[in-house]
Every structure is written in C-alpha cells, then in structure tokens.
Scaffold this motif. Structure first.
Motif, PDB file in Angstrom:
ATOM      1  N   TYR A  41      57.422  25.056  68.808  1.00 58.05           N
ATOM      2  CA  TYR A  41      57.630  26.423  68.326  1.00 58.05           C
ATOM      3  C   TYR A  41      56.459  26.952  67.515  1.00 58.05           C
ATOM      4  O   TYR A  41      56.536  28.039  66.947  1.00 58.05           O
ATOM      5  N   GLY A  42      55.362  26.214  67.448  1.00 58.25           N
ATOM      6  CA  GLY A  42      54.200  26.621  66.667  1.00 58.25           C
ATOM      7  C   GLY A  42      53.615  27.945  67.127  1.00 58.25           C
ATOM      8  O   GLY A  42      53.218  28.782  66.315  1.00 58.25           O
ATOM      9  N   ARG A  43      53.571  28.150  68.417  1.00 63.88           N
ATOM     10  CA  ARG A  43      53.017  29.398  68.960  1.00 63.88           C
ATOM     11  C   ARG A  43      53.819  30.607  68.482  1.00 63.88           C
ATOM     12  O   ARG A  43      53.267  31.619  68.064  1.00 63.88           O
ATOM     13  N   MET A  47      52.701  33.729  65.967  1.00 64.58           N
ATOM     14  CA  MET A  47      52.830  35.126  66.418  1.00 64.58           C
ATOM     15  C   MET A  47      53.626  35.937  65.423  1.00 64.58           C
ATOM     16  O   MET A  47      53.306  37.112  65.163  1.00 64.58           O
ATOM     17  N   SER A  48      54.655  35.370  64.817  1.00 59.63           N
ATOM     18  CA  SER A  48      55.477  36.115  63.855  1.00 59.63           C
ATOM     19  C   SER A  48      54.703  36.393  62.569  1.00 59.63           C
ATOM     20  O   SER A  48      54.952  37.399  61.907  1.00 59.63           O
ATOM     21  N   LYS A  49      53.755  35.538  62.201  1.00 58.79           N
ATOM     22  CA  LYS A  49      52.952  35.773  60.999  1.00 58.79           C
ATOM     23  C   LYS A  49      51.949  36.897  61.215  1.00 58.79           C
ATOM     24  O   LYS A  49      51.603  37.609  60.282  1.00 58.79           O
TER      25      LYS A  49
END
Length: 51
Positions: A41-43, A47-49
């Motif tokens: 889930y790192g990607r 993206m949310s940051k």
C-alpha cells in the motif's frame, strides 16, 4: 518493561495507559509502522500525501 509509550489524541500527553489520566481521552501508539520494501500500500500512501 514490556509496555509501549502512548500519546493522547486530545491533549498530546504521553502515558503508558489506554486512557489519558489528564483529560480522559483515548491514546494511540505514536511509533510509525516498520518500513518494508514489499509494502503493498506504499504507492497509495504516497499518492494521498501529494494530494
């Protein structure tokens, strides 16, 4: 020792308890999750940051 330090969501006080002795709010573990190069889930987190 065995216990981990916790931080209050309301007042920011550090404690070892589940409930803050100062304000009675819930506490959480301020320690970030361990890094893993296989993080599935790192990607999405990066993206949310950005947005």
């Amino acid at each position: 020792m065995g216990q981990k330090i916790r931080k209050c969501k309301n007042c920011g006080r550090y404690t070892l308890r589940e409930i803050c002795p100062g304000c009675g709010g819930k506490t959480f573990s301020p320690i970030p999750a361990r890094f893993s190069p296989k993080d599935p889930y790192g990607r999405y987190r990066r993206m949310s940051k950005k947005g």
